[in-house]
Design an enzyme around this catalytic site. Structure first.
Site, PDB file in Angstrom:
ATOM      1  N   LYS A   1       0.996  -0.926   0.011  1.00 27.13           N
ATOM      2  CA  LYS A   1       0.098  -0.109   0.030  1.00 27.13           C
ATOM      3  C   LYS A   1       0.814   1.222   0.129  1.00 27.13           C
ATOM      4  O   LYS A   1       1.760   1.445   0.939  1.00 27.13           O
ATOM      5  CB  LYS A   1      -0.909  -0.229   1.197  1.00 27.13           C
ATOM      6  CG  LYS A   1      -1.795   1.152   1.462  1.00 27.13           C
ATOM      7  CD  LYS A   1      -2.709   1.057   2.541  1.00 27.13           C
ATOM      8  CE  LYS A   1      -3.342   2.471   2.878  1.00 27.13           C
ATOM      9  NZ  LYS A   1      -4.334   2.460   4.130  1.00 27.13           N
TER      10      LYS A   1
ATOM     11  N   LYS B   1      -2.103  -1.483  -3.857  1.00 23.41           N
ATOM     12  CA  LYS B   1      -3.103  -0.361  -3.797  1.00 23.41           C
ATOM     13  C   LYS B   1      -2.253   0.819  -3.822  1.00 23.41           C
ATOM     14  O   LYS B   1      -1.190   0.967  -3.066  1.00 23.41           O
ATOM     15  CB  LYS B   1      -3.879  -0.103  -2.286  1.00 23.41           C
ATOM     16  CG  LYS B   1      -4.596   0.609  -2.001  1.00 23.41           C
ATOM     17  CD  LYS B   1      -5.155   0.356  -0.728  1.00 23.41           C
ATOM     18  CE  LYS B   1      -5.791   1.774  -0.367  1.00 23.41           C
ATOM     19  NZ  LYS B   1      -6.393   1.745   1.133  1.00 23.41           N
TER      20      LYS B   1
HETATM   21  C1  PBG Z   1      -6.829   3.376   5.496  1.00 20.41           C
HETATM   22  C2  PBG Z   1      -7.328   3.173   4.282  1.00 20.41           C
HETATM   23  C3  PBG Z   1      -7.169   4.027   3.189  1.00 20.41           C
HETATM   24  C4  PBG Z   1      -7.846   3.278   2.266  1.00 20.41           C
HETATM   25  C5  PBG Z   1      -8.497   2.163   2.503  1.00 20.41           C
HETATM   26  N1  PBG Z   1      -8.019   2.064   3.787  1.00 20.41           N
HETATM   27  C6  PBG Z   1      -6.533   5.143   2.731  1.00 20.41           C
HETATM   28  C7  PBG Z   1      -5.726   5.667   3.577  1.00 20.41           C
HETATM   29  O1  PBG Z   1      -4.440   5.260   3.736  1.00 20.41           O
HETATM   30  O2  PBG Z   1      -5.933   6.933   3.961  1.00 20.41           O
HETATM   31  C8  PBG Z   1      -8.250   3.740   0.765  1.00 20.41           C
HETATM   32  C9  PBG Z   1      -9.276   3.452  -0.108  1.00 20.41           C
HETATM   33  C10 PBG Z   1      -9.463   4.260  -1.257  1.00 20.41           C
HETATM   34  O3  PBG Z   1      -8.988   5.324  -1.524  1.00 20.41           O
HETATM   35  O4  PBG Z   1     -10.540   3.888  -2.122  1.00 20.41           O
HETATM   36  N2  PBG Z   1      -6.304   2.151   6.378  1.00 20.41           N
HETATM   37 ZN    ZN Z   2      -5.870   3.167   8.340  1.00 24.34          ZN
END
Ligand code: PBG
Ligand code: ZN
Length: 317
Positions: A187, A240
């Site tokens: 991520k 992601k």
């Molecule tokens: C946070 C989280 C995020 C997303 C899913 N879980 C974003 C972040 O790190 O702020 C992103 C999902 C999306 O943008 O559709 N744990």
């Molecule tokens: Zn988070």
């Protein structure tokens, strides 16, 4: 299909930066799930919202929290729909970070994760220090609360080192060895999460997430992170965001043998929606092409806000 669940009754509020996506109260969420299943969707990914936040994200692991409530309600009404829960603290912490923060007087020397040290755009004054040990414990508690409510799979999205192992152990010890873990393994610290943070009100109040999310410039680090999560027991690994990281998806698909998921995130959704609304491009062929590209790169599963429309499009073909 990702879904946002919030406290309350008879609520279905459209998210301004994600037209066509909603915050649902549990009752309305269940109705949506019935419809999704009718459309051919087989799994949903739940994101919870807090009614109250604090520094230790108490509501995240409450047994009667909004996510456990939603899981129980969906499993009662639509038992064949697989329910995956996002496991993180950021929607429940008052500071908006994915873990609990170190207090000013606690020792800081262990706080830096193994993620890339070195040249970064972030200035140190904005850097937050996560208490990893305390955070892992709370993440495990959160995952367990979801499993106890009947979640079919848990998906830790915090990116703190070691959380897959800790969650696996917590689940196994409580008789949930058959509940798999889909880890947000690679991520990246991305600007494409903006609309999501509006949606669940999880924007960090101080600093950013670069001390625990990955550096977009570093592909090999992402592969190491995926390998580490598989080692710790991840059953499905995720990359992601998806579109700016198709190379990572392709390399991960070649290198690893566990199922690979890709998250087509909120910003990727919002930009097509925005351009579509202005007539600058045609929405439907644009997202079909995006989903095709993610699949072509090698994703076995796609998490996308277009899931409902895509299911319909694929069925009507
Ligand atoms: C946070 C989280 C995020 C997303 C899913 N879980 C974003 C972040 O790190 O702020 C992103 C999902 C999306 O943008 O559709 N744990
Ligand atoms: Zn988070």
């Amino acid at each position: 299909m990702p879904l946002f669940v919030r406290p309350g009754k008879q609520i279905r509020i459209q998210i301004p930066s994600m037209p066509g996506q909603f915050q649902f109260s549990v009752d309305r969420l269940v109705e949506e799930c019935v419809e999704l299943q009718d459309q051919g969707i087989r799994a949903v990914l739940l994101f919870g919202m807090a009614s109250g936040k604090d520094e230790r994200a108490t509501e995240a692991y409450a047994k009667d929290g909004v996510v456990p409530q939603a899981v129980r309600a969906i499993k009662t009404r639509v038992p064949d729909l697989a329910v995956i829960t996002d496991v993180c603290l950021c929607a429940y912490t008052s500071h908006g970070h994915c873990g609990v923060l170190k207090t000013a007087h606690s020792p800081q020397h262990t706080a830096h994760s193994k993620k890339t040290r070195g040249l970064r755009a972030s200035s140190s004054e904005h850097e937050v220090v996560i208490d990893e040990k305390a955070s892992l414990e709370l993440l495990a508690k959160t995952a367990l609360a979801h499993a106890q409510a009947g979640a079919d799979m848990v998906a830790p999205s915090d990116m703190l080192d070691g959380r897959v192992a800790v969650i696996r152990q917590a689940l196994d010890r409580s008789g949930f060895s058959r509940v798999p873990i889909m880890s947000y393994a690679a991520k990246f610290a991305s600007s494409f999460y903006g609309p999501f943070r509006d949606a669940v009100e999880s924007r960090p109040m101080v600093g950013d997430r670069r001390s625990y999310q990955l550096d977009p410039a570093n592909a090999r680090e992402a592969l190491r992170e995926i390998a580490a999560d598989i080692d710790e027991g991840a059953d499905i690994v995720m990359v992601k965001p998806a579109l700016a990281y198709l190379d990572i998806i392709a390399r991960a698909a070649e290198r690893f043998t566990v199922p690979l998921a890709a998250f087509n995130v909120s910003g990727e959704y919002a930009m097509v929606k925005a351009a579509g609304a202005r007539g600058w491009l045609l929405e439907r062929p644009a997202w079909l092409e995006m989903l095709l590209a993610i699949r072509r790169a090698g994703a076995d599963l796609i998490i996308t806000y277009w899931a409902k429309e895509a299911a319909k499009a694929l069925r009507d073909r």
